[in-house]
Write an enzyme that holds these catalytic residues in place. Structure first.
Site, short mmCIF file in Angstrom:
data_model
loop_
_atom_site.label_atom_id
_atom_site.label_comp_id
_atom_site.label_asym_id
_atom_site.label_seq_id
_atom_site.Cartn_x
_atom_site.Cartn_y
_atom_site.Cartn_z
N SER A 108 -0.15 9.95 16.38
CA SER A 108 1.17 10.56 16.22
C SER A 108 1.07 11.98 15.68
O SER A 108 1.94 12.82 15.93
CB SER A 108 2.03 9.71 15.28
N GLU B 196 3.06 6.33 24.22
CA GLU B 196 3.95 7.49 24.37
C GLU B 196 4.92 7.61 23.19
O GLU B 196 6.09 7.94 23.36
CB GLU B 196 4.68 7.46 25.71
N THR C 6 5.18 5.63 19.17
CA THR C 6 5.51 4.31 18.65
C THR C 6 7.02 4.19 18.38
O THR C 6 7.75 5.19 18.36
CB THR C 6 4.78 4.06 17.32
#
Length: 380
Positions: free
Chosen positions: A133, A364, A366
Site C-alpha cells: 500500500s 488493487e 485492500t
C-alpha cells in the site's frame, strides 16, 4: 440512470457462456486450479473474441466497447472461474489500460494491437516486497544513462509476472515519497536483465499466474518511457481507478456464481421431505445474498457509467470495489454453508468461489485502503 442490459451486453454474456462451456467447464477449471496452471492458450482464444482488448479502439484491433460492456464481460467470466476473470481484468485494465491511457501514438501502434488480440499477454508492476500500500516508498529504481534507462529492483505479486510478454513497470526516478519521483516504463520479455522470480503458491485464483519480476541492470530505450518522467505514480493512481471497477466486476461475478450454485442446490437438496430452500434459515440466506449482489451491481455500474462519461469517479470506484469485494466473500461463505459438508469438497463449485473471493478484498488496494480513499474523497 437506466442500467438495463443492452443488446450488446446480452450478446457478450451469451458469447462468454458459450465459450465457458466449450473451453472452461467443468474439468479444465479444476485441473488448472489444482496444478496452478496458467492456461495461456485459453487467453489466446479469448483474444480472438475481443475479450482481451474490450476497451481498446477498433483501430488498434480492439473491441472498442465501453466500461458497461467491460463490466458485463468480466463478471460473466468470473461467474465461471474467478482466476480466468482476474487475469482477463489485469491484462485489460492495468497493462493494456495504462498504455491506452498514457502511451504516445508510436507506443499505442506498437503494443495495443498485440495486447488486444492476446498475441502479447500483459503484466503491470507497482507492488514491491516492502511496499504494498506504501507505493511511494518503492525501492525499484530507474536511472537515465545516455539514451537509455537502467532499471534495478524487484516487483512482487505481479499477475503474469512470469508469462507476460510485455510489462508496464513503475520505478523510482526521483526522491523517495515524492509523488512526482516515479516514472512508468514499458519492458518487453527477453530484455537482458529482466527475469521472473518466484511464482506464488496461492489460496485461490490459482490459475491466474502471480510471480516476481526482477530487474538487474535492465536497459531499455528512452522511447519506452510512458508519458513524462515523474508522472508514473500519478498515472498509476488513475489506472487503479479504472482497475477498481474491474475488481468490482470480478467480485460481482464470483458472488453471482456462488449464489446461483447455492440457489440451485437449495431447490434440489431435500431434507425432512422438502427442499432446504423451503426452510426459513436457508431462504433468508438467499434473500440476503440476492440483496447484496443487487446493491454491488448497481454500485459497479454507476462507477462504470461515470468512467464512460469522463466524470471523476475515484470515490465511486473505491466504493464499488470495497462493497462488491466484501459481498463476494460474504456470499461465497454463505454458499458453502448452504451446501453444508458438500460445500467443503472440490466436487462442488462453491469451495473454489470461496477461495477465489478473498483476493478481491486485497488486490488493487485492500478494503482498508478503499476506506481511506472513500473517506478522503467524502471529506473534501
Amino acid at each position: 440512470m437506466n442500467f438495463q442490459s443492452t443488446e450488446m451486453q446480452q450478446q457478450i454474456a451469451q458469447m462468454i457462456r458459450d465459450f465457458g462451456k466449450a473451453h472452461l467447464q467443468p474439468h479444465n477449471i479444476l485441473e488448472w486450479d489444482e496444478s496452478q496452471t496458467f492456461p495461456v492458450e485459453v487467453f489466446k482464444k479469448m483474444g480472438e473474441l475481443g475479450l482481451m482488448g474490450v476497451l481498446v479502439p477498433e483501430q488498434y484491433n480492439g473491441a472498442g466497447q465501453s466500461y458497461l460492456e467491460y463490466v458485463t464481460a468480466i463478471s460473466e467470466v468470473a461467474k465461471i472461474c474467478g482466476a480466468i476473470g482476474l487475469s482477463m481484468a489485469a491484462h485489460n485494465s492495468l497493462c493494456t489500460g495504462h498504455i491506452l491511457q498514457f502511451g504516445n501514438d508510436a507506443q499505442k501502434q506498437k503494443y495495443l494491437p498485440k495486447l488486444a488480440t492476446a498475441e502479447f499477454i500483459g503484466a503491470w508492476g507497482l507492488t514491491e516486497p516492502n511496499t504494498g500500500s506504501d507505493a511511494m516508498n518503492m525501492k525499484c529504481v530507474a536511472k537515465k544513462d545516455g539514451n537509455d534507462w537502467v532499471i534495478n529492483g524487484t516487483k512482487c505479486w505481479i499477475t503474469h509476472g512470469k508469462s507476460g510478454d510485455v510489462a508496464v513497470v513503475i520505478a523510482r526516478t526521483g526522491e523517495v515519497r515524492d509523488s512526482h519521483g516515479m516514472s512508468a516504463f514499458i519492458v518487453e520479455k527477453g530484455t537482458p536483465g529482466f527475469s521472473a522470480g518466484k511464482k506464488e503458491n496461492k489460496l485461490g485464483m490459482r490459475a491466474s499466474e502471480t510471480a516476481e519480476m526482477i530487474f538487474d541492470n535492465c536497459r531499455i530505450p528512452a522511447e519506452n518511457l510512458l508519458g513524462k518522467e515523474g508522472d508514473g505514480f500519478i498515472q498509476a493512481m488513475k489506472v487503479l481507478d479504472g482497475g477498481r471497477i474491474s475488481i468490482a466486476a470480478l467480485a460481482l461475478g464470483i458472488a453471482k456464481g456462488a449464489y446461483e450454485a447455492a440457489k440451485k442446490y437449495a431447490t434440489e437438496r431435500y431434507q425432512f421431505d422438502q427442499p432446504i430452500a423451503s426452510f426459513q434459515g436457508i431462504s433468508f440466506k438467499l434473500a440476503d445474498m440476492a440483496t447484496q449482489i443487487e446493491a454491488a451491481e448497481l454500485l459497479t455500474l454507476q462507477a462504470a457509467d461515470m468512467k464512460n462519461r469522463g466524470v471523476k469517479m475515484t470515490k465511486e470506484a473505491a466504493i464499488a470495489k470495497y462493497y462488491a469485494s466484501e459481498v463476494a466473500v460474504s456470499v461465497a461463505n454463505e454458499a458453502v454453508q448452504i451446501f453444508g459438508g458438500y460445500g467443503y469438497t472440490k466436487d462442488f463449485p462453491v469451495e473454489k468461489f470461496y477461495r477465489d473471493a478473498k483476493l478481491c478484498t486485497i488486490g488493487e488496494g485492500t478494503s482498508e485502503i478503499q476506506k481511506i480513499v472513500i473517506a478522503r474523497e467524502a471529506l473534501k
